[in-house]
Design a protein around this motif. Structure first.
Motif, PDB file in Angstrom:
ATOM      1  N   PHE A   1      -0.239  10.878   0.558  1.00  0.00           N
ATOM      2  CA  PHE A   1       0.440  11.021   1.850  1.00  0.00           C
ATOM      3  C   PHE A   1      -0.488  10.626   3.005  1.00  0.00           C
ATOM      4  O   PHE A   1      -0.045  10.053   4.003  1.00  0.00           O
ATOM      5  N   ALA A   2      -1.773  10.932   2.871  1.00  0.00           N
ATOM      6  CA  ALA A   2      -2.743  10.556   3.912  1.00  0.00           C
ATOM      7  C   ALA A   2      -2.827   9.043   4.039  1.00  0.00           C
ATOM      8  O   ALA A   2      -2.844   8.498   5.156  1.00  0.00           O
ATOM      9  N   ILE A   3      -2.868   8.350   2.906  1.00  0.00           N
ATOM     10  CA  ILE A   3      -2.906   6.879   2.945  1.00  0.00           C
ATOM     11  C   ILE A   3      -1.653   6.346   3.629  1.00  0.00           C
ATOM     12  O   ILE A   3      -1.724   5.492   4.522  1.00  0.00           O
TER      13      ILE A   3
ATOM     14  N   VAL B   1      -9.785   3.396  13.723  1.00  0.00           N
ATOM     15  CA  VAL B   1      -8.811   4.449  13.391  1.00  0.00           C
ATOM     16  C   VAL B   1      -7.455   3.820  13.591  1.00  0.00           C
ATOM     17  O   VAL B   1      -7.135   3.430  14.701  1.00  0.00           O
ATOM     18  N   PRO B   2      -6.652   3.641  12.632  1.00  0.00           N
ATOM     19  CA  PRO B   2      -6.631   4.185  11.277  1.00  0.00           C
ATOM     20  C   PRO B   2      -7.080   3.244  10.174  1.00  0.00           C
ATOM     21  O   PRO B   2      -7.180   3.657   9.021  1.00  0.00           O
ATOM     22  N   ASP B   3      -7.370   1.963  10.464  1.00  0.00           N
ATOM     23  CA  ASP B   3      -7.618   0.999   9.386  1.00  0.00           C
ATOM     24  C   ASP B   3      -8.819   1.351   8.515  1.00  0.00           C
ATOM     25  O   ASP B   3      -8.729   1.329   7.292  1.00  0.00           O
ATOM     26  N   LEU B   4      -9.946   1.657   9.135  1.00  0.00           N
ATOM     27  CA  LEU B   4     -11.132   2.031   8.353  1.00  0.00           C
ATOM     28  C   LEU B   4     -10.875   3.331   7.599  1.00  0.00           C
ATOM     29  O   LEU B   4     -11.232   3.461   6.424  1.00  0.00           O
ATOM     30  N   LEU B   5     -10.224   4.284   8.254  1.00  0.00           N
ATOM     31  CA  LEU B   5      -9.927   5.551   7.578  1.00  0.00           C
ATOM     32  C   LEU B   5      -8.962   5.373   6.415  1.00  0.00           C
ATOM     33  O   LEU B   5      -9.117   6.005   5.368  1.00  0.00           O
ATOM     34  N   SER B   6      -7.953   4.519   6.573  1.00  0.00           N
ATOM     35  CA  SER B   6      -7.005   4.324   5.471  1.00  0.00           C
ATOM     36  C   SER B   6      -7.685   3.619   4.301  1.00  0.00           C
ATOM     37  O   SER B   6      -7.434   3.950   3.143  1.00  0.00           O
TER      38      SER B   6
ATOM     39  N   ALA C   1       0.919   3.775   8.163  1.00  0.00           N
ATOM     40  CA  ALA C   1       2.015   3.788   9.148  1.00  0.00           C
ATOM     41  C   ALA C   1       1.456   3.815  10.572  1.00  0.00           C
ATOM     42  O   ALA C   1       2.017   3.192  11.479  1.00  0.00           O
ATOM     43  N   ALA C   2       0.342   4.510  10.770  1.00  0.00           N
ATOM     44  CA  ALA C   2      -0.268   4.598  12.098  1.00  0.00           C
ATOM     45  C   ALA C   2      -0.804   3.243  12.564  1.00  0.00           C
ATOM     46  O   ALA C   2      -1.011   3.038  13.761  1.00  0.00           O
ATOM     47  N   HIS C   3      -1.006   2.319  11.638  1.00  0.00           N
ATOM     48  CA  HIS C   3      -1.482   0.976  11.992  1.00  0.00           C
ATOM     49  C   HIS C   3      -0.514   0.287  12.961  1.00  0.00           C
ATOM     50  O   HIS C   3      -0.930  -0.523  13.787  1.00  0.00           O
TER      51      HIS C   3
ATOM     52  N   THR D   1       0.840  -1.203   0.000  1.00  0.00           N
ATOM     53  CA  THR D   1       0.000   0.000   0.000  1.00  0.00           C
ATOM     54  C   THR D   1       0.875   1.253   0.000  1.00  0.00           C
ATOM     55  O   THR D   1       0.637   2.195  -0.770  1.00  0.00           O
ATOM     56  N   ILE D   2       1.889   1.267   0.845  1.00  0.00           N
ATOM     57  CA  ILE D   2       2.785   2.428   0.916  1.00  0.00           C
ATOM     58  C   ILE D   2       3.530   2.608  -0.406  1.00  0.00           C
ATOM     59  O   ILE D   2       3.573   3.712  -0.965  1.00  0.00           O
ATOM     60  N   GLY D   3       4.098   1.526  -0.916  1.00  0.00           N
ATOM     61  CA  GLY D   3       4.856   1.614  -2.170  1.00  0.00           C
ATOM     62  C   GLY D   3       4.006   2.034  -3.350  1.00  0.00           C
ATOM     63  O   GLY D   3       4.413   2.883  -4.160  1.00  0.00           O
TER      64      GLY D   3
END
Length: 166
Positions: free
Chosen positions: A90-92, A142-147, A97-99, A71-73
């Motif tokens: 950047f939000a994603i 938060v953060p999984d559903l938001l991401s 990362a917050a996970h 996902t990050i890459g």
């Protein structure tokens, strides 16, 4: 030309695909861990069962890490020719990362040996598992559903802009 078109579309949808897999994984993790904090399990069986469950569960966590990295890459790749603001990507990345918060708990959990586990009192073991259940439950929202929702919106907006430009 067809291969280039397919790879372009694949890169554009990959953040949503991988984040969907990660979100489903988080739901399954919470569903799998919640019963182990149940007070209906006898305390004599609980501590022994917990360690074996934790040892097996670590493999699941190790398998899901590449999904988060994908996902990050793929979000970074989408920044290159994005038709929407790179702030979406950047939000994603920030939410994924917050996970891993709190990283210290995750590392202590992943590095736990059977000898370390057996030294825990039943109360310490219960608190350890309950902390994991509570953190996983909060992390699911938060953060999984938001991401996942951010990935859905970013990919949809980017694809729409990409198609409208063509």
């Amino acid at each position: 030309m067809a291969a280039i078109g397919f790879s372009s579309v694949l890169v554009k949808i990959l953040p949503l695909v991988s984040e969907t897999a990660a979100f489903i994984g988080s739901i399954n993790q919470q569903w799998a861990v919640a019963p182990f904090s149940s007070p209906s399990m006898p305390s004599s069986a609980r501590q022994a069962a917990w360690y074996h469950w934790i040892a097996t569960y670590r493999d699941i966590v190790r398998m899901t890490a590449p999904i988060h990295l994908t996902t990050i890459g793929s979000s970074l790749l989408n920044m290159r020719d994005s038709k929407i603001s790179i702030l979406w990507w950047f939000a994603i990345i920030g939410l994924v990362a917050a996970h891993s918060y709190p990283l210290s708990l995750g590392l202590s959990w992943l590095n736990l040996t059977e000898a370390d586990w057996m030294r825990k009192t039943p109360e310490q073991a219960r608190r350890f598992v309950q902390d994991f259940v509570d953190i996983n439950g909060r992390r699911l929202v938060v953060p999984d559903l938001l991401s996942w929702a951010t990935a859905l919106l970013a990919v949809t907006l980017n694809l729409t802009a990409w198609v409208n430009e063509a």
